[in-house]
Design an enzyme around this catalytic site. Structure first.
Site, mmCIF file in Angstrom:
data_model
loop_
_atom_site.group_PDB
_atom_site.id
_atom_site.type_symbol
_atom_site.label_atom_id
_atom_site.label_comp_id
_atom_site.label_asym_id
_atom_site.label_seq_id
_atom_site.Cartn_x
_atom_site.Cartn_y
_atom_site.Cartn_z
ATOM 1 N N ASN A 8 1.069 15.259 0.504
ATOM 2 C CA ASN A 8 2.094 15.043 1.542
ATOM 3 C C ASN A 8 2.968 16.279 1.714
ATOM 4 O OD1 ASN A 8 2.201 12.193 2.769
ATOM 5 N ND2 ASN A 8 1.743 11.799 0.607
ATOM 6 N N HIS A 20 6.518 5.666 0.483
ATOM 7 C CA HIS A 20 5.992 4.683 -0.461
ATOM 8 C C HIS A 20 4.765 4.025 0.177
ATOM 9 C CE1 HIS A 20 5.924 1.775 -3.674
ATOM 10 N NE2 HIS A 20 5.745 0.835 -2.770
ATOM 11 N N THR A 67 17.887 4.635 -1.461
ATOM 12 C CA THR A 67 19.099 3.971 -1.949
ATOM 13 C C THR A 67 18.863 3.664 -3.433
ATOM 14 O OG1 THR A 67 18.215 1.835 -1.246
ATOM 15 C CG2 THR A 67 19.672 2.972 0.305
HETATM 16 C C1 GAR Z 1 1.517 9.010 -1.933
HETATM 17 O O1 GAR Z 1 0.562 8.050 -1.574
HETATM 18 C C2 GAR Z 1 2.907 8.395 -1.945
HETATM 19 O O2 GAR Z 1 3.075 7.390 -0.986
HETATM 20 C C3 GAR Z 1 2.987 7.832 -3.336
HETATM 21 O O3 GAR Z 1 2.360 8.778 -4.143
HETATM 22 C C4 GAR Z 1 1.346 9.443 -3.398
HETATM 23 C C5 GAR Z 1 1.528 10.921 -3.582
HETATM 24 O O4 GAR Z 1 0.425 11.633 -3.089
HETATM 25 N N1 GAR Z 1 4.351 7.587 -3.718
HETATM 26 C C6 GAR Z 1 4.743 6.556 -4.467
HETATM 27 O O5 GAR Z 1 3.979 5.745 -4.923
HETATM 28 C C7 GAR Z 1 6.238 6.489 -4.705
HETATM 29 N N2 GAR Z 1 6.638 5.163 -5.064
HETATM 30 P P1 GAR Z 1 0.522 13.200 -2.879
HETATM 31 O O6 GAR Z 1 1.028 13.797 -4.200
HETATM 32 O O7 GAR Z 1 -0.888 13.634 -2.613
HETATM 33 O O8 GAR Z 1 1.450 13.477 -1.738
#
Ligand code: GAR
Length: 217
Positions: free
Chosen positions: A14, A109, A141
């Site tokens: 991301n 998320h 939050t």
């Molecule tokens: C993503 O899918 C994000 O939504 C999740 O971790 C992944 C990170 O992927 N986040 C959570 O679960 C937070 N609660 P990335 O490192 O390839 O961006």
């Protein structure tokens, strides 16, 4: 020019999507730093390849959450951030840390919040028989995976989906959704409505639908 500081714990896909959009679309912003709580996060190398400054604040070096969050905030603030972008940052944050960045910290998320906060969102969605899954960008939050929703993307759950196939399709949507949401913030297009809901001041949609405008694949 706005300073963005991105926090990661893992592969940082991301973060890369945001860096790519920032460069390609000429945002009035720059990614000042990518910070991780894990020195082995592969996203750190990806950030360096983009010429972005990186830092590691290892939570194992601290005695408790308060001490870690205080050290993390000090490093973040040394980059003069306007917006903190949590992108796969897998730490529970203390209320003091969240308060310090109140209204200027986003998270993504992988569920349609308020459903399925916490871990294993895709497995839980499949096990619950959900027909829709997705992802949410929200303002952070103190409550975990909670806060005003900036944008959501939805993905149909297919009968033969596994945790892996569903998470891959949701991740692809995240790569569209998160850059878009951060760009709205950079462009000053997001407003808090009277009821605390986030209002977007453009014709764009705060909802992305997988396959929208394309034949189902
Ligand atoms: C993503 O899918 C994000 O939504 C999740 O971790 C992944 C990170 O992927 N986040 C959570 O679960 C937070 N609660 P990335 O490192 O390839 O961006």
């Amino acid at each position: 020019m706005k300073n963005l500081v991105i926090l990661i714990s893992g592969r940082g896909s991301n973060m890369v999507a945001i860096a790519e959009a920032c460069a390609a679309e000429g945002w009035d912003a720059r990614i000042s730093a990518v910070i991780s709580n894990r020195s082995d996060a592969s996203g750190l190398d990806r950030a360096r390849a983009w010429g972005i400054a990186t830092a590691v604040v290892n939570h194992r070096d601290f005695d408790g959450r308060e001490a870690f969050d205080a050290a993390l905030a000090q490093v973040i603030d040394s980059f003069s951030p306007d917006l903190i972008v949590l992108a796969g940052f897998m730490r529970i944050l203390t209320p003091g840390f969240v308060q310090h960045y109140a209204g200027r910290m986003f998270n993504i998320h992988p569920s349609l919040l308020p459903a399925f906060p916490g871990l294993h969102t895709h497995r839980r969605a499949i096990e619950a028989g959900c027909k829709l899954a997705g992802t949410t960008v929200h303002v952070v939050t103190p409550e975990l995976d909670h806060g005003p929703i900036v944008a959501q993307a939805v993905v149909p759950v297919r009968p033969d989906d596994t945790e892996d196939t569903l998470s891959a399709r949701v991740l692809a949507m995240e790569h569209q959704l998160y850059p878009r949401a951060v760009r709205w913030w950079v462009d000053g297009l997001l407003e808090a409505g009277v009821d605390g809901r986030i209002v977007l001041r453009t014709g764009e949609s705060q909802l992305l639908i997988e396959g929208d405008g394309r034949p189902p694949g």
